[in-house]
Motif scaffolding. Structure first.
Motif, PDB file in Angstrom:
ATOM      1  N   ARG A 181       0.837  -1.205   0.000  1.00 16.62           N
ATOM      2  CA  ARG A 181       0.000   0.000   0.000  1.00 16.62           C
ATOM      3  C   ARG A 181       0.868   1.249   0.000  1.00 16.62           C
ATOM      4  NH1 ARG A 181      -2.377   0.395   4.644  1.00 16.62           N
ATOM      5  NH2 ARG A 181      -1.530  -1.534   5.482  1.00 16.62           N
ATOM      6  N   GLY A 182       1.901   1.229   0.853  1.00 18.18           N
ATOM      7  CA  GLY A 182       2.780   2.396   0.950  1.00 18.18           C
ATOM      8  C   GLY A 182       3.467   2.686  -0.378  1.00 18.18           C
ATOM      9  N   ARG A 183       3.941   1.651  -1.048  1.00 22.46           N
ATOM     10  CA  ARG A 183       4.600   1.856  -2.339  1.00 22.46           C
ATOM     11  C   ARG A 183       3.639   2.452  -3.346  1.00 22.46           C
ATOM     12  NH1 ARG A 183       6.361  -3.806  -3.847  1.00 22.46           N
ATOM     13  NH2 ARG A 183       6.729  -2.978  -5.926  1.00 22.46           N
ATOM     14  N   ARG A 184       2.436   1.906  -3.381  1.00 21.67           N
ATOM     15  CA  ARG A 184       1.442   2.378  -4.343  1.00 21.67           C
ATOM     16  C   ARG A 184       1.074   3.852  -4.073  1.00 21.67           C
ATOM     17  NH1 ARG A 184      -0.955   2.433  -9.263  1.00 21.67           N
ATOM     18  NH2 ARG A 184      -3.162   2.974  -9.113  1.00 21.67           N
ATOM     19  N   ILE A 185       0.820   4.169  -2.819  1.00 22.31           N
ATOM     20  CA  ILE A 185       0.408   5.534  -2.482  1.00 22.31           C
ATOM     21  C   ILE A 185       1.524   6.514  -2.827  1.00 22.31           C
ATOM     22  CG2 ILE A 185      -0.093   7.059  -0.525  1.00 22.31           C
ATOM     23  CD1 ILE A 185      -1.603   4.563   0.688  1.00 22.31           C
ATOM     24  N   ASN A 186       2.755   6.160  -2.482  1.00 18.26           N
ATOM     25  CA  ASN A 186       3.870   7.055  -2.782  1.00 18.26           C
ATOM     26  C   ASN A 186       4.067   7.237  -4.290  1.00 18.26           C
ATOM     27  OD1 ASN A 186       4.275   7.514  -0.098  1.00 18.26           O
ATOM     28  ND2 ASN A 186       6.031   6.135   0.109  1.00 18.26           N
ATOM     29  N   GLN A 187       3.868   6.144  -5.032  1.00 15.49           N
ATOM     30  CA  GLN A 187       3.946   6.258  -6.505  1.00 15.49           C
ATOM     31  C   GLN A 187       2.942   7.269  -7.031  1.00 15.49           C
ATOM     32  OE1 GLN A 187       3.099   2.502  -8.377  1.00 15.49           O
ATOM     33  NE2 GLN A 187       5.211   1.749  -8.084  1.00 15.49           N
ATOM     34  N   VAL A 188       1.694   7.081  -6.624  1.00 16.00           N
ATOM     35  CA  VAL A 188       0.621   7.937  -7.148  1.00 16.00           C
ATOM     36  C   VAL A 188       0.856   9.383  -6.731  1.00 16.00           C
ATOM     37  CG1 VAL A 188      -1.850   8.425  -7.041  1.00 16.00           C
ATOM     38  CG2 VAL A 188      -1.053   6.063  -7.218  1.00 16.00           C
ATOM     39  N   LEU A 189       1.206   9.591  -5.462  1.00  9.87           N
ATOM     40  CA  LEU A 189       1.384  10.967  -4.989  1.00  9.87           C
ATOM     41  C   LEU A 189       2.586  11.628  -5.658  1.00  9.87           C
ATOM     42  CD1 LEU A 189       0.605  10.621  -1.156  1.00  9.87           C
ATOM     43  CD2 LEU A 189      -0.871  11.550  -2.946  1.00  9.87           C
ATOM     44  N   ALA A 190       3.622  10.853  -5.952  1.00  7.02           N
ATOM     45  CA  ALA A 190       4.811  11.431  -6.581  1.00  7.02           C
ATOM     46  C   ALA A 190       4.531  11.804  -8.041  1.00  7.02           C
ATOM     47  CB  ALA A 190       5.977  10.448  -6.500  1.00  7.02           C
ATOM     48  N   GLU A 191       3.750  10.957  -8.725  1.00 10.70           N
ATOM     49  CA  GLU A 191       3.502  11.189 -10.150  1.00 10.70           C
ATOM     50  C   GLU A 191       2.604  12.381 -10.418  1.00 10.70           C
ATOM     51  OE1 GLU A 191       1.858   7.624 -11.792  1.00 10.70           O
ATOM     52  OE2 GLU A 191       3.780   6.564 -11.539  1.00 10.70           O
ATOM     53  N   LYS A 192       1.568  12.512  -9.594  1.00 12.19           N
ATOM     54  CA  LYS A 192       0.533  13.495  -9.916  1.00 12.19           C
ATOM     55  C   LYS A 192       0.889  14.882  -9.402  1.00 12.19           C
ATOM     56  CE  LYS A 192      -3.685  10.986 -10.699  1.00 12.19           C
ATOM     57  NZ  LYS A 192      -5.074  10.772 -10.283  1.00 12.19           N
ATOM     58  N   GLU A 193       0.499  15.900 -10.145  1.00 12.00           N
ATOM     59  CA  GLU A 193       0.619  17.279  -9.681  1.00 12.00           C
ATOM     60  C   GLU A 193      -0.780  17.864  -9.602  1.00 12.00           C
ATOM     61  OE1 GLU A 193       3.439  18.569  -8.646  1.00 12.00           O
ATOM     62  OE2 GLU A 193       4.574  16.796  -9.262  1.00 12.00           O
ATOM     63  N   LYS A 194      -0.916  18.956  -8.912  1.00 12.41           N
ATOM     64  CA  LYS A 194      -2.188  19.712  -8.847  1.00 12.41           C
ATOM     65  C   LYS A 194      -3.384  18.797  -8.578  1.00 12.41           C
ATOM     66  CE  LYS A 194       0.194  23.292  -9.609  1.00 12.41           C
ATOM     67  NZ  LYS A 194       0.598  23.968  -8.358  1.00 12.41           N
ATOM     68  N   MET A 195      -3.323  18.145  -7.448  1.00 15.61           N
ATOM     69  CA  MET A 195      -4.369  17.183  -7.127  1.00 15.61           C
ATOM     70  C   MET A 195      -5.574  17.844  -6.450  1.00 15.61           C
ATOM     71  SD  MET A 195      -2.191  13.848  -6.016  1.00 15.61           S
ATOM     72  CE  MET A 195      -0.802  14.700  -5.320  1.00 15.61           C
ATOM     73  N   THR A 196      -6.722  17.228  -6.658  1.00 14.57           N
ATOM     74  CA  THR A 196      -7.962  17.778  -6.095  1.00 14.57           C
ATOM     75  C   THR A 196      -8.481  16.834  -5.006  1.00 14.57           C
ATOM     76  OG1 THR A 196      -9.275  16.536  -7.662  1.00 14.57           O
ATOM     77  CG2 THR A 196      -8.596  18.755  -8.327  1.00 14.57           C
ATOM     78  N   ILE A 197      -9.515  17.286  -4.323  1.00 17.86           N
ATOM     79  CA  ILE A 197     -10.182  16.446  -3.328  1.00 17.86           C
ATOM     80  C   ILE A 197     -10.652  15.146  -3.972  1.00 17.86           C
ATOM     81  CG2 ILE A 197     -12.298  16.298  -1.960  1.00 17.86           C
ATOM     82  CD1 ILE A 197     -11.848  19.217  -1.170  1.00 17.86           C
TER      83      ILE A 197
END
Lengths: 132, 806
Positions: B537-553
């Motif tokens: 889970r931690g790897r997946r979350i960090n991947q997604v958060l690192a890749e995306k910019e300007k995230m919304t709710i």
């Protein structure tokens, strides 16, 4: 007439007593009323049964409807009522009615023993007792 | 004759009435229970909420208003904090009284008082674990901060005021089913509740299992199968973080591992997969320019719900979030300045010490060449329908002697557990509730010790995360195995200074996150081991958060509900490469094609996730067949290799000797043969499942998430909640647990917050508010949270108001 009065008295007085006394106060109310009315025991049973059957059934339906049947649905599965709210309501009412009937029948039998009312239709039986 | 008739009838009537007024387990007292005037019917709450409008609470100092919104969330408006906590106690009891008491009876080892002999062993285990002792220790510590202890007392007064207002016919339905009455609430019960959280979250260890396994396999094989670091991990505190402090010295001697005689298991283990996610993104990473904080704690789900949502407003405080029924304040939530959330820290903080008794009397044990005396405590169990049972628990200076065999003292072990330490979780949460900025937050949680949590933080400027708890100073591998109790060098050498706890503020990557993985990269100067570090889970979350910019709710909600499993992605291609299609039937080939086309997303209506799950499980059990055989033959409790290690072997060492199947003496199997054999078994099992259940093996049906009632009353449980997700995906649903609360908070000028939990605010199975959130939760939807600044009867979401006066 006696039957109707007995029915109304048991229904209304037990309704009041169950507000602030345990559920089994209905048995005592049925007992006392039947004692006072002095009907035959099967008539007493019937009046006690009907009085409680109606009050319990009506109150259960009232609560069931105010709650849109949420709890009745769960309880009808948890208790052996095949998931049917109607059976659960009927079951509760029959059960209460039976206890009311028992109380009433016991009351009339007690009265019969200790302070029998002379009843025209009962003469044959009374005579038999006198002979003895 | 008449007398006989009457007397017989009287006896029958009285006897029957008596019987129906009493309980014949498992049936409740049927007369009482079926009566519409008294029994369960009285718990059929009106669809239109109708609470007493004006309530007198003598110990209030001012008047308090409670406004309920359309989801039955109480918004408490009080003139001071004491009144607010008192009313929190009152309204929580109004909705959750039975749950509060049952949970604390469980924590105190008193369930057998209600249920009987069936749960006596569990109660004994609870007492031997020292739960009550630990709670009393906490209470003593709380009393040192009278300003907070006063609030716990106020909460108890509120609960008791509610209990006193009840007549028996108004008791929650479970009291009627089990035929008992609520008892007085005390601050000790609050302490017990918090200790129960430690039991759920911070008691996991495999000391005995590891020791047995080490002795069976030998050191070399053990280290090969059970490495401590996971090469692919993405730790909570990223490896860029440098540790610029001088660590406290710890002796570097190797812990001595005693010989055991193939012992069987110690305490019941919590099931695998309790974990949680939280993260915060900085203003730079969010579309609105404001930080966003998210948290979804995963716990064994239960009914009534674990959490109780609440808002508390006083002139000094305005907090919104979820509370634990039984504990004042808010555990996860936000105020007008900050938001915070928690996930569990997996460090092992419970260790076992094999005792060297002077004799079988358990009176003295050897320590540093001398004999020390034990303290004897007699525990009383008032078992229902059985009477009082006594059990003696011995205490050493390590802790309670929790592992015993009545007839043989030679394997007795003492239990050293962080939850036995004095701590003031309460002060931590109260201070956190009123924190205004990063410094307040960091100060507030500084005293928090157990169960250790990853506290994520966001305000309008900063984001941060502290791995917070009291952690023992350990030598390398200390506490991974059993230890001997006879020397000072096996004791914990002290505690890691709080300022050395891993933490990070405003990292360059623009986000902080945790999902129960390792706290740090291996360069962190202190040793810690864990029994439940998750990684996927931690790897997946960090991947997604690192890749995306300007995230919304919306992006945040999508990530909380993300069903993508890195475990499947890591594993499935390597299983599939070995499949020998020539030996498969047409039907089986179709199933394999489903797996080949699968995107590793555990969506509820797909078949592939079920097939993968069964296949991997069979693959795992065939691979480690030696373990199961040995455990069965010897009666020994063992540790089993991690899933990630199994997948690692599949990928990198397909000829590892453990892939050889022990039963086939002449052949030498490799991962290829194991993959094919397990596939055939899995496809057959899936087909059998479909035949038995008469429906396709879609993931939601196979997963079959169920939310059990606390007392396991079937019709008060929610069975077969239709949902997707997987323990190794961010949306960590399993058949028994999952996200117990999902929260997303954007720290704009006006706070914009969303949340949902399975179940509902009311603990009454007869209330429309018992499980009204469940469908919303299962389908990944959220409610906008109503964060009020002033009381407002006119608000369109407010449905009713209670006024409380002294």
């Amino acid at each position: 007439m006696k039957f109707a009065i007995s029915f109304l008295l048991i229904a209304s007085l037990s309704f009041v007593s169950q507000q602030f006394m345990p559920w089994w106060s209905l048995v005592i109310v049925a007992f006392v009323i039947s004692w006072l009315m002095g009907m035959r025991s099967w008539q007493s049973f019937l009046s006690g049964f009907l009085a409680i059957f109606i009050t319990w059934g009506a109150y259960a339906i009232f609560l069931h409807q105010g709650n849109a049947g949420i709890l009745t649905d769960r309880m009808a599965n948890l208790l052996p009522f095949a998931g049917s709210s109607i059976l659960l309501i009927l079951g509760s009412a029959v059960f209460g009615g039976f206890m009311g009937g028992l109380g009433a029948a016991t009351g009339s039998l007690g009265r019969d023993w200790l302070a029998p009312v002379s009843k025209p239709r009962n003469r044959g039986r009374n005579r038999k007792r006198m002979r003895r | 004759m008449r007398a006989v008739k009457f007397i017989l009838m009287l006896l029958f009537t009285v006897g029957l009435t008596y019987m129906l007024n009493n309980r014949f387990a498992p049936l409740p007292p049927m007369g009482k229970f079926l009566s519409p005037f008294f029994g369960f019917w009285q718990n059929a709450d009106k669809i239109d909420i109708s609470y007493a409008q004006d309530i007198q609470l003598a110990s209030l100092s001012g008047s308090v208003e409670v406004q309920y919104d359309d989801r039955l969330i109480p918004h408490i408006f009080a003139e001071n904090n004491r009144d607010a906590m008192l009313v929190q106690g009152y309204v929580t009891a109004q909705h959750r009284l039975w749950q509060m008491e049952f949970q604390t009876h469980n924590a105190a080892g008193r369930l057998s008082e209600l249920i009987g002999e069936r749960v006596l062993e569990r109660d004994k285990e609870t007492r031997r674990m020292g739960m009550v002792w630990a709670a009393q220790q906490s209470l003593e510590e709380w009393k040192k901060t009278p300003e907070y202890y006063d609030l716990v007392e106020a909460y108890a007064e509120g609960v008791n005021a509610y209990i006193e207002s009840l007549s028996p016919k108004e008791y929650p339905i479970e009291y009627k089913l089990l035929d008992y009455a609520p008892e007085k609430w005390t601050p000790l019960k609050t302490a017990l509740l918090l200790k129960q959280m430690s039991r759920t979250l911070a008691s996991k260890e495999f000391d005995l299992e590891n020791t047995n396994t080490l002795q069976w396999l030998g050191e070399e094989t053990f280290r090969d199968l059970f490495p401590e670091a996971f090469p692919k991990q993405s730790p909570i505190i990223p490896s860029e973080r440098k540790w610029n402090f001088k660590p406290v010295k710890v002796p570097d001697s190797k812990p001595v591992i005693p010989n055991t005689d193939k012992l069987s298991s110690i305490f019941q283990k919590m099931p695998e997969g309790i974990g949680s996610n939280n993260w915060a993104i900085s203003g730079d990473k969010s579309a609105s320019g404001h930080p966003i904080l998210c948290n979804d704690p995963h716990l064994p789900l239960s009914m009534p719900s674990i959490w109780y949502e609440i808002q508390i407003h006083t002139p000094h405080l305005n907090i919104y979030g979820v509370s634990l029924p039984g504990s004042p304040g808010v555990i996860i939530g936000f105020n007008e300045h900050i938001a915070w959330g928690v996930t569990n820290v997996g460090h092992d903080v419970s260790d076992w010490y094999l005792l060297d008794w002077k004799d079988g009397q358990r009176g003295e044990y050897k320590y540093e060449g001398k004999y020390l005396k034990t303290k004897k405590v007699i525990e009383e169990f008032k078992v229902r329908n059985l009477g009082t049972i006594l059990d003696t628990v011995y205490y050493t200076h390590f802790g309670s002697v929790a592992y015993t065999d009545e007839n043989d003292a030679s394997n007795d072990m003492a239990y050293r557990w962080m939850a036995h330490e004095r701590s003031n979780e309460l002060a931590a949460f109260f201070n956190l509730n009123k924190a205004k900025n990063y410094d307040d937050y960091a100060d507030a949680i500084g005293v928090y010790s157990c169960p250790a949590q990853n506290f994520v933080f966001a305000d309008r400027q900063d984001i941060a995360l502290w791995v917070q708890g009291k952690f023992p100073l350990k030598r390398k591998e200390q506490g991974r195995f059993l230890q001997k109790a006879d020397g000072a060098d096996s004791q914990w050498a002290g505690f890691i200074p709080r300022e050395h706890n891993p933490h990070i503020k405003n990292p360059e990557r623009g986000f902080v996150s945790s999902a129960n993985q390792h706290s740090t990269a291996p360069d962190y100067p202190y040793y810690y081991s864990g029994a439940s570090f998750g990684d996927y889970r931690g790897r997946r979350i960090n991947q997604v958060l690192a890749e995306k910019e300007k995230m919304t709710i919306k992006d945040m909600m999508a990530l909380q509900n993300d069903n993508y499993s890195l475990q499947a992605a890591d594993c499935l291609p390597f299983l599939l490469q070995y499949v020998d299609k020539s030996t498969l039937s047409k039907e089986d080939l179709e199933q394999v094609e489903l797996l080949e086309d699968w995107d590793y997303i555990f969506d509820q209506d797909k078949i592939a996730p079920s097939l993968f799950k069964i296949w991997f499980k069979k693959f795992y059990t065939i691979t480690w067949d030696e373990f199961y055989t040995y455990a069965r033959k010897s009666g020994t409790a063992l540790s089993y290799p991690d899933y990630w290690r199994t997948i690692d072997f599949l990928e990198n060492q397909p000829e590892h000797p453990f892939f050889d199947i022990a039963q086939t003496a002449n052949e030498k199997e490799t991962a290829r043969e194991v993959a094919n054999a397990s596939l055939k078994a899995a496809l057959k099992a899936a087909k059998d499942w479909e035949t038995d259940n008469e429906k396709p093996i879609k993931w939601q049906s196979y997963l079959n998430t169920s939310i059990q009632h606390l007392a396991r009353i079937p019709d008060f449980s929610l069975n077969g909640v239709q949902t997707g997700g997987d323990q190794y995906a961010p949306n960590a649903n399993s058949s028994w647990g999952g996200p117990s609360w999902r929260m997303v908070v954007e720290m704009g000028n006006e706070i914009d917050a969303y949340g949902v939990y399975p179940g509902g605010q009311s603990g009454n199975p007869g209330s429309p508010y018992y499980d009204n959130f469940t469908k919303f939760w299962a389908t990944g939807q959220y409610y906008p949270l109503l964060f009020m600044k002033t009381p407002n009867n006119e608000h369109k979401r407010i449905i009713t108001t209670q006024k409380m006066k002294p």
